[in-house]
Design a protein around this motif. Sequence first.
Motif, short mmCIF file in Angstrom:
data_model
loop_
_atom_site.label_atom_id
_atom_site.label_comp_id
_atom_site.label_asym_id
_atom_site.label_seq_id
_atom_site.Cartn_x
_atom_site.Cartn_y
_atom_site.Cartn_z
N VAL A 102 3.97 7.86 -6.02
CA VAL A 102 2.88 8.96 -6.77
C VAL A 102 3.18 10.14 -6.05
N ILE A 103 3.19 10.15 -4.70
CA ILE A 103 3.46 11.45 -4.05
C ILE A 103 4.95 12.12 -4.37
N LEU A 104 5.84 11.39 -4.50
CA LEU A 104 7.41 11.92 -4.85
C LEU A 104 7.13 12.38 -6.31
N ILE A 105 6.65 11.94 -7.26
CA ILE A 105 6.51 12.05 -8.53
C ILE A 105 5.82 13.46 -8.66
N THR A 106 4.72 13.51 -8.17
CA THR A 106 3.63 14.59 -8.10
C THR A 106 4.41 15.88 -7.74
N LYS A 112 7.53 16.59 -7.46
CA LYS A 112 8.55 16.90 -8.54
C LYS A 112 7.80 17.67 -9.82
N ILE A 113 6.53 17.15 -10.24
CA ILE A 113 5.95 17.92 -11.21
C ILE A 113 5.28 19.30 -10.68
N PHE A 114 4.69 19.25 -9.87
CA PHE A 114 3.92 20.48 -9.03
C PHE A 114 5.04 21.50 -8.36
N LYS A 115 6.02 20.94 -7.90
CA LYS A 115 6.93 21.79 -7.32
C LYS A 115 6.52 22.24 -5.97
N ARG A 116 5.83 21.43 -5.16
CA ARG A 116 5.20 22.09 -4.04
C ARG A 116 5.07 20.52 -3.18
N LYS A 117 4.66 20.69 -1.72
CA LYS A 117 4.55 19.55 -0.97
C LYS A 117 3.16 19.17 -1.20
N MET A 118 2.88 17.86 -1.36
CA MET A 118 1.68 17.21 -1.64
C MET A 118 1.04 16.75 -0.31
N LEU A 119 1.82 15.80 0.49
CA LEU A 119 1.40 15.02 1.41
C LEU A 119 2.61 14.98 2.34
N GLY A 120 2.24 15.04 3.90
CA GLY A 120 3.15 15.20 4.62
C GLY A 120 3.62 13.66 4.80
N GLY A 121 5.06 13.68 5.37
CA GLY A 121 5.70 12.36 5.73
C GLY A 121 5.10 11.64 7.10
N GLY A 122 4.41 12.35 7.75
CA GLY A 122 3.61 11.67 8.67
C GLY A 122 2.62 10.86 8.32
N ILE A 153 0.86 -1.45 0.07
CA ILE A 153 0.02 -0.09 -0.17
C ILE A 153 0.71 1.17 0.08
N THR A 154 1.97 1.25 1.00
CA THR A 154 2.44 2.59 1.08
C THR A 154 3.73 2.89 0.10
N LEU A 155 4.31 1.80 -0.70
CA LEU A 155 5.37 2.12 -1.56
C LEU A 155 4.80 2.67 -2.96
N PRO A 156 3.68 2.32 -3.45
CA PRO A 156 3.27 2.89 -4.68
C PRO A 156 2.66 4.37 -4.15
N LEU A 157 1.96 4.49 -3.10
CA LEU A 157 1.64 5.78 -2.96
C LEU A 157 2.75 6.71 -2.83
#
Length: 99
Positions: free
Chosen positions: A25-29, A31-41, A18-22
């Motif tokens: 996706v978060i790391l790729i987005t 990079k694309i949008f150049k802003r924080k999408m979801l916190g590490g917590g 569950i967590t690795l693909p998620l």
Amino acid sequence: ITYYILQFQNSFISSLIITLPLLAVILITEKIFKRKMLGGGDIKLIFMLSLFFTLDASLTALFIACVLGLFMSLASRDLSRPIPFGPALISGWMIAAVM
């Protein structure tokens, strides 16, 4: 004791599924949008909650959490502020626990 080791192994693998693909996706987005999408917590919370559920229950809970997060973002008046996803995650897993 072998049963508990196998149970933990299955839970750990389903949490990674569950967590690795998620996380990817978060790391790729980010990079694309150049802003924080979801916190590490949030990722750590998803991983820990997934340890206590089966794979299908965790996926159901994650879907419920995403729907709740969507409703929370639609209800927000100030869209410039980030919306916390942790309460939606906890609520999604609680709903999945009673299903």
